[in-house]
Scaffold this active site. Structure first.
Site, PDB file in Angstrom:
ATOM      1  N   PRO A 117       0.888  -1.180   0.104  1.00  0.00           N
ATOM      2  CA  PRO A 117       0.026  -0.085  -0.044  1.00  0.00           C
ATOM      3  C   PRO A 117       0.855   1.246   0.017  1.00  0.00           C
ATOM      4  CG  PRO A 117      -0.032  -0.947   2.188  1.00  0.00           C
ATOM      5  CD  PRO A 117       1.039  -1.611   1.253  1.00  0.00           C
ATOM      6  N   GLU A 118       0.313   2.385  -0.714  1.00  0.00           N
ATOM      7  CA  GLU A 118       0.735   3.373  -0.520  1.00  0.00           C
ATOM      8  C   GLU A 118      -0.247   4.483  -0.033  1.00  0.00           C
ATOM      9  OE1 GLU A 118       2.508   4.529  -4.428  1.00  0.00           O
ATOM     10  OE2 GLU A 118       2.729   2.655  -5.015  1.00  0.00           O
TER      11      GLU A 118
END
Length: 274
Positions: free
Chosen positions: A2-3
């Site tokens: 995830p960003e």
DNA sequence: ATAAACGCCTGACGGC
DNA sequence: TGCCGTCAGGCGTTTA
């Protein structure tokens, strides 16, 4: 995995289910997922904590906690960094543990907060000193501090390749491999360009691109790639990331893949000149 | 100060 | 089918 947009999506999903809950017990199933404190102290300190708020800083999820036990002391914060393959979700208290569950927190109301992380890169911190975890991060891309002028000034303060600098969380918080490639393409800048050669007009474009790409990611509930699917749809709207050999949506030139800072990198050779 | 190399982990995928 | 190399949304440490 995830960003910023994926972590923001998780925070927004978990918030209504978690705020107001109390953490009853902790089942730590992979010791190294816990960065600090020791497993013994963690289990002791987490027990009985009320969840006041669920937020995000950079790619960290933050559960603000409070307990009646030490009203004079500083409140605790639970930080979770999902790194490459982590995920965080709510289950029923009687759910059978899955293979890659690393930490399971039982909550009131027969709920369970599960940290699942195939590759074991993710980390959890419980601390009364948030700065020790998130103190060295750069500004949030949607904060008032992050302006085109700030970006221009600070790009020129370093002599770095553009992409590795944007990935550096102490420079700017929240960008990862996908959103950096997408931002650079939208700004028509090459990932290997020298940061101190960027012109003001280019910095302005990059600023706009970063915010636009992150905002679209959030609006589409993040991206779901590889075997991790959480419902996000941004993967269907990538312009360059993971599109080697496919046409640039702007000029139809074939997207090229190169390696920058040991990361797979995707550019349109026509739109993004050095 | 910058950047490359490597380590940490598991799993999917393509080639043979 | 199996084996092998490569690749993966991240980041810390070591080395040049």
């Amino acid at each position: 995995m995830p960003e910023l947009p994926e972590v923001e999506t998780i925070a927004r999903t978990l918030r209504p289910a978690l705020v107001g809950e109390t953490i009853l017990t902790a089942d730590l199933r992979w010791a190294r997922s816990l960065a600090s404190p020791s497993a013994r102290k963690f289990k002791e300190q987490i027990q009985g904590q009320n969840i006041l708020a669920v937020s995000r800083r950079a790619k960290f999820l933050n559960l603000q906690l409070s307990t009646l036990r030490e009203p004079q002391g500083r409140p605790f914060n639970l930080f979770v960094h999902l790194r490459m393959s982590g995920d965080l979700y709510i289950k029923k208290a009687d759910a059978v543990p899955e293979k890659h569950d690393r930490l399971r927190l039982t909550l009131s109301n027969d709920k369970l907060l599960v940290f699942n992380d195939t590759r074991k890169f993710g980390r959890v911190w419980l601390t009364d000193d948030p700065e020790s975890v998130i103190g060295r991060l750069g500004p949030e891309p949607f904060s008032d501090e992050f302006t085109p002028q700030w970006l221009y000034d600070n790009l020129r303060r370093h002599h770095r390749q553009l992409k590795p600098l944007l990935l550096d969380q102490t420079f700017l918080a929240g960008l990862g491999n996908i959103y950096t490639d997408e931002s650079l393409h939208r700004a028509r800048l090459h990932p290997l360009a020298a940061s101190d050669a960027v012109k003001l007009k280019q910095a302005e474009r990059l600023h706009e691109a970063i915010r636009a790409v992150l905002a679209e990611g959030i609006r589409r509930n993040g991206a779901s790639i590889d075997w991790v699917y959480r419902g996000g749809e941004f993967q269907n709207f990538f312009r360059v990331y993971d599109r080697e050999g496919k046409p640039c949506p702007v000029c139809r030139t074939k997207i090229q893949r190169l390696v920058v800072g040991q990361r797979g990198t995707h550019v349109c050779p026509k739109c993004q000149k050095m």
